[in-house]
Design a protein around this motif. Structure first.
Motif, mmCIF file in Angstrom:
data_model
loop_
_atom_site.group_PDB
_atom_site.id
_atom_site.type_symbol
_atom_site.label_atom_id
_atom_site.label_comp_id
_atom_site.label_asym_id
_atom_site.label_seq_id
_atom_site.Cartn_x
_atom_site.Cartn_y
_atom_site.Cartn_z
ATOM 1 N N VAL A 1 59.617 15.938 87.941
ATOM 2 C CA VAL A 1 60.766 16.749 88.324
ATOM 3 C C VAL A 1 60.376 18.217 88.181
ATOM 4 C CG1 VAL A 1 63.095 17.430 87.643
ATOM 5 C CG2 VAL A 1 62.460 15.008 87.663
ATOM 6 N N MET A 2 60.748 19.018 89.148
ATOM 7 C CA MET A 2 60.396 20.436 89.145
ATOM 8 C C MET A 2 61.657 21.292 89.127
ATOM 9 S SD MET A 2 57.129 20.260 89.203
ATOM 10 C CE MET A 2 56.765 22.007 89.427
ATOM 11 N N GLY A 3 61.499 22.492 88.599
ATOM 12 C CA GLY A 3 62.630 23.391 88.537
ATOM 13 C C GLY A 3 62.217 24.839 88.660
ATOM 14 N N TRP A 4 63.181 25.638 89.047
ATOM 15 C CA TRP A 4 63.035 27.094 89.016
ATOM 16 C C TRP A 4 64.084 27.646 88.053
ATOM 17 C CZ3 TRP A 4 59.350 30.115 91.220
ATOM 18 C CH2 TRP A 4 58.559 29.565 92.242
ATOM 19 N N TYR A 5 63.633 28.531 87.196
ATOM 20 C CA TYR A 5 64.514 29.242 86.281
ATOM 21 C C TYR A 5 64.270 30.732 86.483
ATOM 22 C CZ TYR A 5 65.789 24.992 83.805
ATOM 23 O OH TYR A 5 66.294 23.752 83.487
ATOM 24 N N ARG A 6 65.180 31.549 86.007
ATOM 25 C CA ARG A 6 64.975 32.988 86.092
ATOM 26 C C ARG A 6 65.498 33.660 84.833
ATOM 27 N NH1 ARG A 6 69.464 34.485 90.781
ATOM 28 N NH2 ARG A 6 71.328 34.173 89.483
ATOM 29 N N GLN A 7 64.943 34.839 84.595
ATOM 30 C CA GLN A 7 65.344 35.607 83.427
ATOM 31 C C GLN A 7 65.482 37.060 83.818
ATOM 32 O OE1 GLN A 7 62.826 35.062 80.004
ATOM 33 N NE2 GLN A 7 64.412 35.804 78.620
ATOM 34 N N ALA A 8 66.696 37.565 83.703
ATOM 35 C CA ALA A 8 66.957 38.975 83.968
ATOM 36 C C ALA A 8 66.719 39.769 82.692
ATOM 37 C CB ALA A 8 68.390 39.154 84.442
ATOM 38 N N PRO A 9 66.434 41.046 82.809
ATOM 39 C CA PRO A 9 66.195 41.869 81.622
ATOM 40 C C PRO A 9 67.361 41.793 80.641
ATOM 41 C CG PRO A 9 65.602 43.063 83.609
ATOM 42 C CD PRO A 9 66.266 41.809 84.064
ATOM 43 N N GLY A 10 67.051 41.476 79.398
ATOM 44 C CA GLY A 10 68.068 41.407 78.365
ATOM 45 C C GLY A 10 68.863 40.131 78.329
ATOM 46 N N ASN A 11 68.562 39.222 79.257
ATOM 47 C CA ASN A 11 69.317 37.965 79.326
ATOM 48 C C ASN A 11 68.434 36.783 78.973
ATOM 49 O OD1 ASN A 11 71.388 39.552 80.239
ATOM 50 N ND2 ASN A 11 71.506 38.633 82.276
ATOM 51 N N GLU A 12 69.089 35.661 78.704
ATOM 52 C CA GLU A 12 68.353 34.433 78.466
ATOM 53 C C GLU A 12 67.891 33.833 79.798
ATOM 54 O OE1 GLU A 12 70.627 32.930 74.393
ATOM 55 O OE2 GLU A 12 70.796 31.777 76.245
ATOM 56 N N ARG A 13 66.883 33.008 79.710
ATOM 57 C CA ARG A 13 66.396 32.305 80.894
ATOM 58 C C ARG A 13 67.464 31.306 81.342
ATOM 59 N NH1 ARG A 13 60.182 30.548 80.732
ATOM 60 N NH2 ARG A 13 60.188 32.665 79.872
ATOM 61 N N GLU A 14 67.712 31.244 82.639
ATOM 62 C CA GLU A 14 68.774 30.397 83.151
ATOM 63 C C GLU A 14 68.294 29.565 84.331
ATOM 64 O OE1 GLU A 14 71.947 32.883 84.600
ATOM 65 O OE2 GLU A 14 70.757 33.660 86.261
ATOM 66 N N LEU A 15 68.990 28.451 84.524
ATOM 67 C CA LEU A 15 68.669 27.554 85.622
ATOM 68 C C LEU A 15 68.941 28.218 86.969
ATOM 69 C CD1 LEU A 15 68.232 24.613 86.811
ATOM 70 C CD2 LEU A 15 70.732 24.435 86.705
ATOM 71 N N VAL A 16 68.044 27.987 87.911
ATOM 72 C CA VAL A 16 68.286 28.345 89.300
ATOM 73 C C VAL A 16 68.470 27.074 90.122
ATOM 74 C CG1 VAL A 16 67.355 29.441 91.375
ATOM 75 C CG2 VAL A 16 66.989 30.498 89.117
ATOM 76 N N ALA A 17 67.465 26.192 90.081
ATOM 77 C CA ALA A 17 67.524 24.965 90.877
ATOM 78 C C ALA A 17 66.518 23.951 90.348
ATOM 79 C CB ALA A 17 67.228 25.259 92.346
ATOM 80 N N THR A 18 66.814 22.687 90.585
ATOM 81 C CA THR A 18 65.873 21.624 90.245
ATOM 82 C C THR A 18 65.739 20.681 91.439
ATOM 83 O OG1 THR A 18 67.536 20.095 89.365
ATOM 84 C CG2 THR A 18 66.582 21.698 87.814
#
Length: 123
Positions: free
Chosen positions: A32-49
């Motif tokens: 299973v693969m996923g994309w996550y993202r992290q904005a400056p000052g924020n926690e890493r969050e789910l984008v899509a799997t």
């Protein structure tokens, strides 16, 4: 296991990018693969799997704008990101679960991570 993301860059609001992640050292079709993202000052969050069978999940904030896909012959997972907003700015990470595990949106379930690619959306 290596995951190498590419395709980030500077884009104007409303623009598009195509992010790719090349995987090696795994039998890609079993993960299973996923994309996550992290904005400056924020926690890493789910984008899509995306599951091994191609079923997809998206964060509410990106539904209708982002599309995740995979090519098991090329060992790549792609994230097409359209209609970009400044809030989409961040480092985008490609991740993989251990082989044989089911789809999950829980970040702690992803064993393998790439170094990320930066997407900056200007207003």
């Amino acid at each position: 296991v290596q995951l190498q993301a590419s395709g980030g860059g500077l884009v104007q609001t409303g623009g598009s990018r195509r992010l790719s992640c090349a995987a090696s050292g795994i039998i890609f079709s079993n993960n299973v693969m996923g994309w996550y993202r992290q904005a400056p000052g924020n926690e890493r969050e789910l984008v899509a799997t995306i599951s091994t069978g191609g079923s997809t999940n998206y964060a509410d904030s990106v539904k209708g704008r982002f599309i995740i896909s995979r090519d098991n012959d090329q060992n790549t997972v792609t994230l097409q990101i359209d209609t970009l907003k400044p809030d989409d700015t961040g480092v985008y990470y490609c991740a993989a679960r251990r082989p044989g595990y089911r789809t999950s949106t829980d970040i702690s379930d992803y064993r393998y991570w790439g170094p990320g690619t930066l997407v900056t959306v200007s207003s």
